[in-house]
Design a protein around this motif. Structure first.
Motif, PDB file in Angstrom:
ATOM      1  N   SER A 250       0.780  -1.105  -0.144  1.00  0.00           N
ATOM      2  CA  SER A 250       0.010   0.157   0.140  1.00  0.00           C
ATOM      3  C   SER A 250       0.852   1.262   0.036  1.00  0.00           C
ATOM      4  CB  SER A 250      -0.989   0.080   1.155  1.00  0.00           C
ATOM      5  OG  SER A 250      -0.279  -0.145   2.522  1.00  0.00           O
ATOM      6  N   GLY A 251       0.230   2.369  -0.442  1.00  0.00           N
ATOM      7  CA  GLY A 251       0.834   3.669  -0.561  1.00  0.00           C
ATOM      8  C   GLY A 251       1.012   4.300  -1.842  1.00  0.00           C
ATOM      9  N   GLU A 252       1.227   5.356  -1.999  1.00  0.00           N
ATOM     10  CA  GLU A 252       1.487   6.076  -3.230  1.00  0.00           C
ATOM     11  C   GLU A 252       2.897   6.862  -3.349  1.00  0.00           C
ATOM     12  OE1 GLU A 252      -1.900   8.576  -3.888  1.00  0.00           O
ATOM     13  OE2 GLU A 252      -3.259   7.106  -3.236  1.00  0.00           O
ATOM     14  N   ALA A 253       3.034   7.015  -4.624  1.00  0.00           N
ATOM     15  CA  ALA A 253       4.623   7.733  -4.722  1.00  0.00           C
ATOM     16  C   ALA A 253       4.486   8.405  -6.341  1.00  0.00           C
ATOM     17  CB  ALA A 253       5.768   6.805  -4.702  1.00  0.00           C
ATOM     18  N   ILE A 254       5.185   9.503  -6.367  1.00  0.00           N
ATOM     19  CA  ILE A 254       5.509  10.118  -7.787  1.00  0.00           C
ATOM     20  C   ILE A 254       7.093  10.440  -7.744  1.00  0.00           C
ATOM     21  CG2 ILE A 254       5.021  12.221  -9.083  1.00  0.00           C
ATOM     22  CD1 ILE A 254       2.439  12.664  -7.238  1.00  0.00           C
ATOM     23  N   ALA A 255       7.423   9.805  -8.699  1.00  0.00           N
ATOM     24  CA  ALA A 255       8.968   9.883  -8.839  1.00  0.00           C
ATOM     25  C   ALA A 255       9.485   9.640 -10.253  1.00  0.00           C
ATOM     26  CB  ALA A 255       9.753   9.019  -7.755  1.00  0.00           C
TER      27      ALA A 255
ATOM     28  N   LYS B 177      16.063   1.893  -0.841  1.00  0.00           N
ATOM     29  CA  LYS B 177      16.022   3.351  -1.257  1.00  0.00           C
ATOM     30  C   LYS B 177      15.182   3.791  -2.064  1.00  0.00           C
ATOM     31  CE  LYS B 177      21.112   2.854  -0.239  1.00  0.00           C
ATOM     32  NZ  LYS B 177      22.504   3.132  -0.847  1.00  0.00           N
ATOM     33  N   ALA B 178      14.228   2.781  -2.718  1.00  0.00           N
ATOM     34  CA  ALA B 178      13.643   3.183  -3.964  1.00  0.00           C
ATOM     35  C   ALA B 178      12.246   3.905  -3.296  1.00  0.00           C
ATOM     36  CB  ALA B 178      12.949   2.120  -4.741  1.00  0.00           C
ATOM     37  N   ALA B 179      11.547   4.645  -4.213  1.00  0.00           N
ATOM     38  CA  ALA B 179      10.495   5.645  -3.458  1.00  0.00           C
ATOM     39  C   ALA B 179       9.186   4.484  -4.134  1.00  0.00           C
ATOM     40  CB  ALA B 179      10.023   6.900  -4.677  1.00  0.00           C
ATOM     41  N   GLY B 180       9.165   3.554  -4.913  1.00  0.00           N
ATOM     42  CA  GLY B 180       8.350   2.546  -5.184  1.00  0.00           C
ATOM     43  C   GLY B 180       8.759   1.329  -6.062  1.00  0.00           C
TER      44      GLY B 180
ATOM     45  N   LYS C 260       8.283  -1.934 -21.059  1.00  0.00           N
ATOM     46  CA  LYS C 260       8.253  -1.519 -22.632  1.00  0.00           C
ATOM     47  C   LYS C 260       7.435  -0.114 -22.496  1.00  0.00           C
ATOM     48  CE  LYS C 260      10.085  -5.382 -24.070  1.00  0.00           C
ATOM     49  NZ  LYS C 260      11.529  -5.173 -24.493  1.00  0.00           N
ATOM     50  N   LYS C 261       6.701   0.140 -21.723  1.00  0.00           N
ATOM     51  CA  LYS C 261       5.918   1.281 -21.789  1.00  0.00           C
ATOM     52  C   LYS C 261       6.299   2.626 -20.939  1.00  0.00           C
ATOM     53  CE  LYS C 261       1.659  -1.293 -22.105  1.00  0.00           C
ATOM     54  NZ  LYS C 261       0.079  -1.448 -21.640  1.00  0.00           N
ATOM     55  N   ILE C 262       7.501   2.158 -20.126  1.00  0.00           N
ATOM     56  CA  ILE C 262       7.917   3.338 -19.308  1.00  0.00           C
ATOM     57  C   ILE C 262       9.230   3.271 -19.715  1.00  0.00           C
ATOM     58  CG2 ILE C 262       8.351   4.044 -16.886  1.00  0.00           C
ATOM     59  CD1 ILE C 262       6.246   2.356 -15.972  1.00  0.00           C
ATOM     60  N   LYS C 263       9.973   4.618 -19.549  1.00  0.00           N
ATOM     61  CA  LYS C 263      10.971   4.877 -20.005  1.00  0.00           C
ATOM     62  C   LYS C 263      11.719   5.505 -18.764  1.00  0.00           C
ATOM     63  CE  LYS C 263      10.398   3.820 -24.148  1.00  0.00           C
ATOM     64  NZ  LYS C 263      10.961   2.678 -24.687  1.00  0.00           N
ATOM     65  N   THR C 264      12.934   5.236 -18.715  1.00  0.00           N
ATOM     66  CA  THR C 264      13.878   5.750 -17.675  1.00  0.00           C
ATOM     67  C   THR C 264      13.840   6.982 -17.615  1.00  0.00           C
ATOM     68  OG1 THR C 264      15.294   3.615 -17.434  1.00  0.00           O
ATOM     69  CG2 THR C 264      16.320   5.638 -16.614  1.00  0.00           C
ATOM     70  N   GLY C 265      13.784   7.718 -16.375  1.00  0.00           N
ATOM     71  CA  GLY C 265      13.724   9.154 -16.313  1.00  0.00           C
ATOM     72  C   GLY C 265      12.397   9.599 -16.315  1.00  0.00           C
ATOM     73  N   ARG C 266      11.342   9.024 -16.830  1.00  0.00           N
ATOM     74  CA  ARG C 266       9.984   9.567 -16.960  1.00  0.00           C
ATOM     75  C   ARG C 266       9.375   9.704 -15.516  1.00  0.00           C
ATOM     76  NH1 ARG C 266       5.034   7.041 -20.800  1.00  0.00           N
ATOM     77  NH2 ARG C 266       3.892   8.940 -20.485  1.00  0.00           N
ATOM     78  N   VAL C 267       8.760  10.518 -15.161  1.00  0.00           N
ATOM     79  CA  VAL C 267       8.016  10.745 -13.650  1.00  0.00           C
ATOM     80  C   VAL C 267       6.764  10.246 -13.862  1.00  0.00           C
ATOM     81  CG1 VAL C 267       7.398  12.322 -11.971  1.00  0.00           C
ATOM     82  CG2 VAL C 267       9.582  12.984 -13.306  1.00  0.00           C
TER      83      VAL C 267
ATOM     84  N   ILE D 158       5.936  16.092 -14.702  1.00  0.00           N
ATOM     85  CA  ILE D 158       5.516  16.348 -13.407  1.00  0.00           C
ATOM     86  C   ILE D 158       6.738  17.109 -12.827  1.00  0.00           C
ATOM     87  CG2 ILE D 158       4.891  15.194 -11.273  1.00  0.00           C
ATOM     88  CD1 ILE D 158       3.766  12.920 -12.901  1.00  0.00           C
ATOM     89  N   SER D 159       6.452  18.309 -12.247  1.00  0.00           N
ATOM     90  CA  SER D 159       7.579  19.093 -11.864  1.00  0.00           C
ATOM     91  C   SER D 159       8.096  18.794 -10.485  1.00  0.00           C
ATOM     92  CB  SER D 159       6.996  20.567 -11.674  1.00  0.00           C
ATOM     93  OG  SER D 159       6.546  21.134 -12.857  1.00  0.00           O
ATOM     94  N   GLY D 160       9.429  19.144 -10.194  1.00  0.00           N
ATOM     95  CA  GLY D 160       9.881  18.714  -8.918  1.00  0.00           C
ATOM     96  C   GLY D 160      11.115  18.280  -9.008  1.00  0.00           C
ATOM     97  N   ASN D 161      12.065  18.354  -7.985  1.00  0.00           N
ATOM     98  CA  ASN D 161      13.353  17.459  -8.243  1.00  0.00           C
ATOM     99  C   ASN D 161      13.478  16.770  -6.851  1.00  0.00           C
ATOM    100  OD1 ASN D 161      13.738  19.365  -6.070  1.00  0.00           O
ATOM    101  ND2 ASN D 161      15.811  20.097  -6.577  1.00  0.00           N
ATOM    102  N   GLN D 162      12.355  16.274  -6.256  1.00  0.00           N
ATOM    103  CA  GLN D 162      12.529  15.166  -5.186  1.00  0.00           C
ATOM    104  C   GLN D 162      11.226  14.310  -5.368  1.00  0.00           C
ATOM    105  OE1 GLN D 162      12.563  18.120  -1.951  1.00  0.00           O
ATOM    106  NE2 GLN D 162      14.325  17.098  -1.280  1.00  0.00           N
ATOM    107  N   ALA D 163      11.568  12.983  -5.146  1.00  0.00           N
ATOM    108  CA  ALA D 163      10.756  11.910  -4.766  1.00  0.00           C
ATOM    109  C   ALA D 163       9.690  12.053  -3.795  1.00  0.00           C
ATOM    110  CB  ALA D 163      11.378  10.684  -4.791  1.00  0.00           C
ATOM    111  N   ILE D 164       8.440  11.916  -4.131  1.00  0.00           N
ATOM    112  CA  ILE D 164       7.424  12.282  -2.996  1.00  0.00           C
ATOM    113  C   ILE D 164       6.706  11.030  -2.705  1.00  0.00           C
ATOM    114  CG2 ILE D 164       5.229  13.599  -2.471  1.00  0.00           C
ATOM    115  CD1 ILE D 164       8.026  15.311  -2.792  1.00  0.00           C
ATOM    116  N   SER D 165       6.852  10.549  -1.414  1.00  0.00           N
ATOM    117  CA  SER D 165       5.892   9.258  -1.181  1.00  0.00           C
ATOM    118  C   SER D 165       5.119   9.732  -0.370  1.00  0.00           C
ATOM    119  CB  SER D 165       6.874   8.529  -0.133  1.00  0.00           C
ATOM    120  OG  SER D 165       7.944   7.979  -0.815  1.00  0.00           O
ATOM    121  N   ILE D 166       3.707   9.199  -0.624  1.00  0.00           N
ATOM    122  CA  ILE D 166       2.327   9.367   0.124  1.00  0.00           C
ATOM    123  C   ILE D 166       1.896   8.315   0.845  1.00  0.00           C
ATOM    124  CG2 ILE D 166      -0.087  10.327  -0.495  1.00  0.00           C
ATOM    125  CD1 ILE D 166       0.947  10.966  -3.249  1.00  0.00           C
TER     126      ILE D 166
END
Length: 846
Positions: free
Chosen positions: A429-434, A470-473, A505-512, A531-539
């Motif tokens: 469970s949980g959400e993250a944007i990174a 160390k991962a956000a998700g 295949k659908k996701i590329k490295t660096g894509r937020v 998606i703006s920002g320079n930090q990973a956000i965990s929810i």
């Protein structure tokens, strides 16, 4: 000595509290006072200022100097020594509660409370810091001088519970920095009561019959209403299970016509289950239990009240409300309709700060900054030297995530800017944007992965554990909810989605991207968007507030293998560590090497030392409680260097592998022996995947040879996960099994022939299947007949409230679940046990 004059000077009435007195009265009282003075319907009361506690400790005639100096000393506490911490905390609290308060002081306190005609009084801790939700418990008592004095002292003593002392030190606070005021309010009888949580996403209202203490103690499932933030209209409501209601003791007998306003009490029976001082419990009939406690008119009133409060204190807060029958003096008003009152309001607004820890993306990577983000980052850099508690950091992360999601909408000018999604299976469970980091078969290097990215891969390899931490998700195309990667993600509090077909295949490295571990979805913004920002956000998932936690008869334990996950454990009365999967703990040591290969390159002594050091960190946290250590259970598909078997699930692993080659098993016995040498007791050994009695006999002989069976608290258990145990359990007991741990994960896949690690089989891998439940019931019954304890430690115990109710009914000794499932499991066990008591009471009354 406390004097009458000192009490008078130390009382702060809610309708007169000034903002400058915040430190004296605490956050809770100050917030309520401000709302009361703004005309909101706050239950009246007063705060006993923090200096009164200090004066009490400094001037009382103590037999020990410790108490007089408690808030003035630099007393050092070794909070890692659980037993010493518990003993010291109990000693302090007993001393405070046993101390006498001056009689004229008690009489003055009693006199101040008579103006409200309250039959019961609640004392709520009101510390000067706000990040203590669920830490300090309130105390309710009769409106009687003797009971008032006891309740006040118990409330003061909350600051010195073991969990409180642990929290103060982890926050870097000395005891002399603690400022604890006490909020005192009358408890008025109520038709209904509950909570309201507000956030930018909407409102959630919970309601039950009678007083809200039934919700706070987990004895009911409240009705819940989800409110649209724009219209104020419920878009979803769910009927709870409310078999009991609390009311003021003797109130209904003194009131002439309460039943017209309290229809739920028609046909109710008075009982005294978990009776609180000054309160009586009523057992409701089934028809009243199945009715909603809150009428639509009061829902509208609550929504309006919440919107008004939001304009005062911000859009994110939590409040407790009561639908009372009294006016502002506590006098019953008939035949007027019940009135809404606020009993607590807690702003949840986070400070504008994000910890620059291991979640931060490396400085040499650049992502577009939203407006004012640069100034915000500078502010964060300037506060690096400050100490913030984990809960505050999490709240800040939630707020930043909301800002980021709002930025998505703002950039595109629409509320549906996310153009695509990948649907998998919710695993943690949980959400993250990174930013995403895609691990392909061509590039499996993890050395250059910065912390705070979402790892996207075909599957998780054993040597990835450090990167996962160390991962956000985590997003994988293969693996199930019981795979090692999913289990690790749940332990570490990292959102995870498995079975996400085509993700690499659908996701590329660096894509937020955004990952939602609650729904099993991965959201992808359109190619033109960022998606703006320079930090990973965990929810993170928001933990429940625990104001009062009754002790369970069924033991509640936790599955844990990573010491770093200890800080995520909620404030619950746990009974120990129910499943330490040693192979997950060993991954941090051996990486992608099979332990035998690692030992050949290094040494057996180093392996034992490192394993014992990791296990000791966990055992120290659960000092005085059992720790169940499950031996290594490697399968051939988990190490690339091993020859892959045709069917690893049914291959050479578990206890069978110990018979074939006992080297690793003997080393693990040396690990347990070292733990006992270091002073850890109550270590129990669980043998995994036992197929036959001869395997248990072989292992027991080696355990006896090492001398573990002579150690205090040691027990030898087996995992009950191979279906043959259904027929062989009595023989296992005769051969020396002292308990069984039901592994519902493997038991399910073997009974239903459904691979637990194949996402395409997720629909068939059903731990609540009738065949699995019947098997578990048989195991519990056989264990009870044999007189041995029985624990369920698979995923079933944390995801199915109905199954937990059945386990309690069948007589399970204990249930062990992962950290994210502890709160809901605690509630489910509490409700199940309460239901059994209620049914017994009904039978007795009939």
């Amino acid at each position: 000595m406390l004097t009458h004059d000192y009490l008078v000077e130390g009382i702060y009435w809610l309708d007169r509290i000034q903002p400058r007195e915040r430190k004296l009265v605490g956050e809770k009282a100050c917030c309520l006072g401000n709302l009361a003075q703004s005309g909101y319907p706050v239950v009246p009361g007063f705060a006993i200022g923090a200096p009164v506690l200090r004066q009490f400790l400094e001037t009382n005639n103590w037999s020990e100097p410790l108490f007089a100096e408690l808030l003035n000393s630099g007393l050092y506490l070794n909070v890692d020594d659980g037993r010493q911490l518990q003993e010291l905390a109990q000693h302090i609290r007993k001393g405070i509660i046993a101390a006498e308060l001056p009689q004229d002081w008690i009489e003055a306190l009693y006199s101040n409370l008579q103006q409200w005609h309250g039959g019961a009084i609640v004392f709520r801790p009101s510390p000067s810091i706000s990040q203590t939700s669920g830490l300090l418990e309130a105390h309710i008592c009769r409106n009687d001088p003797t009971q008032l004095a006891i309740a006040l002292k118990k409330t003061w003593a909350e600051a010195f519970r073991a969990r409180s002392l642990f929290y103060w030190q982890r926050m870097g606070m000395q005891l002399h920095q603690i400022e604890l005021a006490v909020l005192v309010q009358p408890v008025w009888d109520a038709v209904a009561a509950g909570t309201l949580r507000a956030s930018p996403a909407g409102l959630e209202i919970k309601a039950t019959w009678g007083l809200g203490v039934a919700i706070a103690t987990g004895q009911v499932i409240p009705d819940s209403y989800q409110i649209d933030p724009d219209t104020g209209v419920p878009y979803s409501k769910k009927l709870g299970n409310k078999p009991i209601a609390y009311h003021i003791e003797g109130h209904l007998e003194r009131t002439e016509q309460p039943l017209g306003l309290m229809p739920h009490l028609e046909g109710a029976s008075m009982v005294n289950l978990n009776k609180h001082n000054g309160l009586t419990t009523y057992l409701l009939d089934d028809e009243k239990t199945s009715r909603y406690a809150l009428e639509q008119a009061y829902i509208k009133d609550l929504v309006k009240l919440a919107r008004d409060i939001g304009s005062e204190i911000g859009s994110t807060f939590r409040l407790e409300w009561t639908l009372g029958l009294a006016d502002s003096r506590g006098i019953e008003q008939f035949p007027l309709k019940p009135q809404l009152y606020l009993t607590q309001v807690q702003p949840l607004k986070a400070k504008n700060y994000i910890a620059k820890d291991e979640r931060t993306v490396k400085d040499n990577q650049s992502y577009p900054l939203p407006q004012n983000q640069e100034a915000h980052n500078k502010e964060a850099q300037n506060t690096d030297n400050q100490s913030y508690p984990p809960s505050q950091i999490k709240e800040a992360q939630i707020k930043e995530a909301q800002i980021k999601e709002a930025q998505i909408k703002e950039d595109s000018g629409t509320t549906s800017s996310i153009s695509g999604e990948i649907v998998g299976v919710a695993a943690a469970s949980g959400e993250a944007i990174a930013p995403a980091r895609v691990i392909s078969e061509e590039n499996q290097s993890l050395e250059d992965i910065p912390p705070g990215q979402i790892i996207v891969a075909r599957a998780i390899a054993p040597d990835w554990m450090n990167a996962i931490g160390k991962a956000a998700g985590l997003v994988t195309e293969r693996g199930g909810i019981t795979s090692h990667g999913a289990i690790l993600a749940r332990e570490l509090g990292i959102p995870a989605v498995v079975g996400a077909a085509g993700a690499t295949k659908k996701i590329k490295t660096g894509r937020v991207i955004k990952i939602d571990g609650n729904s099993g979805k991965v959201y992808l913004p359109a190619a033109s968007e960022s998606i703006s920002g320079n930090q990973a956000i965990s929810i993170p998932r928001v933990n429940l507030n625990w104001y009062g936690t009754p002790i369970l008869a069924t033991q509640l334990l936790v599955n844990l293998s990573q010491p770093s996950a200890l800080e995520r454990l909620p404030n619950l009365p746990l009974d120990g560590l129910g499943l330490l999967r040693s192979e997950l703990m060993a991954l941090a040591i051996v990486g992608d090497r099979h332990p035998l290969e690692w030992i050949e390159e290094r040494s057996e002594i180093e392996f034992v030392e490192k394993m014992a050091e990791q296990a000791s960190l966990l055992a120290r946290h659960f000092s005085g409680q059992p720790v169940f250590y499950r031996c290594l259970d490697w399968r051939s598909d988990e190490f690339p260097s091993q020859n892959l078997e045709n069917n690893p699930i049914l291959g050479q692993h578990g206890a069978f592998s110990y018979v074939q080659n006992p080297t690793l098993f003997d080393l693990e016995l040396a690990v347990l022996d070292k733990l006992y040498q270091w002073g850890h007791a109550d270590i129990r050994l669980i043998l995994p995947f036992v197929r036959g009695v001869e395997e248990l006999v072989f292992c027991r002989h080696r355990v006896e040879k090492v001398g573990l069976t002579q150690q205090k608290g040691f027990q030898l258990w087996i995992m009950a996960e191979v279906p043959s145990v259904l027929f062989l359990l009595p023989e296992y007991v005769k051969a020396g099994a002292e308990g069984i741990a039901i592994g519902s994960n493997d038991l399910t896949q073997l009974l239903l022939a459904a691979d637990r690690n194949d996402p395409d089989m997720a629909a068939s891998f059903d731990a609540s299947h009738i065949a699995v439940r019947r098997a578990i019931r048989q195991l519990i019954a056989t264990a009870r007949e044999a007189g041995i304890p029985c624990c369920l430690c698979g995923r079933l115990g944390g995801i199915n409230a109905e199954a937990i109710s059945e386990l309690v009914l069948w007589g399970i000794t204990s249930i062990s679940v992962e950290p994210d499932d502890l709160e809901r499991t605690y509630q489910a066990i509490s409700r199940a046990e309460q239901r059994l008591l209620l049914e017994a009471a009904r039978r007795q009354l009939s």
